[in-house]
Design a protein around this motif. Structure first.
Motif, mmCIF file in Angstrom:
data_model
loop_
_atom_site.group_PDB
_atom_site.id
_atom_site.type_symbol
_atom_site.label_atom_id
_atom_site.label_comp_id
_atom_site.label_asym_id
_atom_site.label_seq_id
_atom_site.Cartn_x
_atom_site.Cartn_y
_atom_site.Cartn_z
ATOM 1 N N THR A 94 -9.454 -13.359 -24.450
ATOM 2 C CA THR A 94 -9.649 -12.658 -23.180
ATOM 3 C C THR A 94 -10.843 -13.234 -22.433
ATOM 4 O OG1 THR A 94 -11.117 -10.933 -24.069
ATOM 5 C CG2 THR A 94 -8.738 -10.531 -24.170
ATOM 6 N N THR A 95 -10.808 -13.081 -21.117
ATOM 7 C CA THR A 95 -11.854 -13.599 -20.254
ATOM 8 C C THR A 95 -12.189 -12.570 -19.177
ATOM 9 O OG1 THR A 95 -12.490 -15.474 -18.858
ATOM 10 C CG2 THR A 95 -10.215 -14.719 -18.682
ATOM 11 N N GLU A 96 -13.064 -12.955 -18.263
ATOM 12 C CA GLU A 96 -13.373 -12.070 -17.142
ATOM 13 C C GLU A 96 -12.121 -11.888 -16.285
ATOM 14 O OE1 GLU A 96 -16.564 -13.857 -15.021
ATOM 15 O OE2 GLU A 96 -18.070 -13.385 -16.534
ATOM 16 N N GLU A 133 -16.121 -16.209 -24.227
ATOM 17 C CA GLU A 133 -17.539 -16.535 -24.093
ATOM 18 C C GLU A 133 -18.186 -16.923 -25.425
ATOM 19 O OE1 GLU A 133 -16.518 -13.659 -20.759
ATOM 20 O OE2 GLU A 133 -16.024 -13.915 -22.880
ATOM 21 N N GLU A 176 -11.813 -4.469 -16.879
ATOM 22 C CA GLU A 176 -12.926 -5.418 -16.873
ATOM 23 C C GLU A 176 -12.649 -6.726 -17.609
ATOM 24 O OE1 GLU A 176 -15.151 -3.298 -20.699
ATOM 25 O OE2 GLU A 176 -16.016 -3.172 -18.697
ATOM 26 N N ARG A 177 -11.521 -6.823 -18.300
ATOM 27 C CA ARG A 177 -11.145 -8.046 -19.008
ATOM 28 C C ARG A 177 -9.671 -8.349 -18.743
ATOM 29 N NH1 ARG A 177 -15.148 -11.079 -20.844
ATOM 30 N NH2 ARG A 177 -13.846 -11.953 -22.506
ATOM 31 N N LYS A 233 -9.297 -7.085 -11.830
ATOM 32 C CA LYS A 233 -10.620 -6.450 -11.767
ATOM 33 C C LYS A 233 -10.558 -5.027 -11.236
ATOM 34 C CE LYS A 233 -15.302 -7.300 -10.034
ATOM 35 N NZ LYS A 233 -16.165 -8.217 -9.231
ATOM 36 N N ASN A 274 -9.615 -11.636 -13.000
ATOM 37 C CA ASN A 274 -9.540 -12.177 -11.639
ATOM 38 C C ASN A 274 -9.583 -11.008 -10.650
ATOM 39 O OD1 ASN A 274 -6.943 -11.055 -11.536
ATOM 40 N ND2 ASN A 274 -5.939 -12.987 -12.044
ATOM 41 N N ARG A 313 -13.230 -12.796 -27.351
ATOM 42 C CA ARG A 313 -13.810 -13.147 -26.058
ATOM 43 C C ARG A 313 -14.041 -14.657 -25.979
ATOM 44 N NH1 ARG A 313 -16.315 -8.530 -23.584
ATOM 45 N NH2 ARG A 313 -17.707 -9.928 -22.451
ATOM 46 N N LYS A 365 -10.199 -19.667 -18.523
ATOM 47 C CA LYS A 365 -10.714 -19.042 -17.314
ATOM 48 C C LYS A 365 -9.664 -18.093 -16.734
ATOM 49 C CE LYS A 365 -9.178 -23.063 -14.637
ATOM 50 N NZ LYS A 365 -9.597 -24.170 -13.757
ATOM 51 N N PRO A 366 -10.051 -17.205 -15.833
ATOM 52 C CA PRO A 366 -9.086 -16.271 -15.240
ATOM 53 C C PRO A 366 -7.980 -17.011 -14.491
ATOM 54 C CG PRO A 366 -11.339 -15.584 -14.792
ATOM 55 C CD PRO A 366 -11.431 -16.960 -15.372
#
Length: 232
Positions: free
Chosen positions: A148-150, A76, A160-161, A156, A152, A74, A189-190
């Motif tokens: 992996t990130t949030e 984050e 969720e990733r 979505k 787009n 992740r 970033k996405p």
């Protein structure tokens, strides 16, 4: 979690897109899965493709079996976790791809597979990190994982990733050992949803052995006849 992706391109296309040499042959891959040997470009050798295993063992852990390897990290916490911090700082890589798969849960037991690509369905790269470790036989293995990130807005709706897709402009910066941590984190970033497309595919992708063009074909979710449960 990104568990499958595709690289449906030739050796020549890969070399031209990334301006790097690939020794030996390469055949298009349609259903790539963890533990497989795959092409990457590393910060140590940006002009030549290396072949690493997908699934990384943290540099502090010795002789971990394949089942205990990780396949994603992740963004984050990439610069904070001891298991990834060193690789993030010193061992970054590009992972060539032309699409990735995610599964949308439909009810409690069913999932529909979707494929995500760029609008032109061309080559791109995931942001990755790599590691070197000693296996039980004392041999050195090289492995990688995908960041992996949030998601787009496009992804979505399915999951969720999403994997981090780098822009062409950021690929060189990602491999550059002198890029600051601040600039590196800004890249994670996405990807722009407006520059991507998605479509549902056949449940054939659920089985790793189905590494054929048929797994990339568009298939209406209503035509999958309840076979979603083949995955997971």
């Amino acid at each position: 979690m990104c568990e499958r992706y595709s690289l449906n391109k030739s050796k020549t296309e890969l070399e031209e897109r990334f301006q790097a040499e690939m020794l030996g042959d390469f055949k298009p891959r349609y259903n790539i899965a963890p533990t497989q040997l795959l092409p990457v470009l590393t910060s140590e050798s940006p002009k030549g493709f290396s072949f690493f295993y997908w699934g990384i063992t943290p540099d502090f852990a010795k002789n971990k079996p394949v089942s205990q390897k990780l396949i994603n990290a992740r963004v984050e916490t990439i610069n904070q976790k001891i298991s990834f911090k060193s690789s993030f700082e010193k061992r970054r890589c590009l992972i060539p791809a032309d699409g990735f798969f995610e599964w949308k849960r439909i009810g409690k037991k069913t999932k529909t597979p979707y494929r995500f690509t760029l609008l032109d369905e061309g080559l791109f790269s995931f942001a990755g990190i790599w590691e070197e470790f000693e296996n039980e036989k004392g041999e050195l293995n090289h492995t990688f994982l995908i960041l992996t990130t949030e998601p787009n807005g496009l992804v979505k709706d399915v999951y969720e990733r999403m994997p981090v897709i780098l822009t062409k402009e950021n690929e060189k910066k990602w491999l550059d050992p002198y890029t600051s941590e601040e600039d590196l984190l800004k890249m994670l970033k996405p990807y722009q949803a407006a520059e991507m497309l998605s479509y549902s595919v056949s449940p054939l992708v659920n089985q790793v052995l189905n590494d054929t063009p048929s797994v990339l074909k568009k298939t209406s979710p209503t035509d999958q006849f309840g076979n979603y449960t083949l995955f997971g």
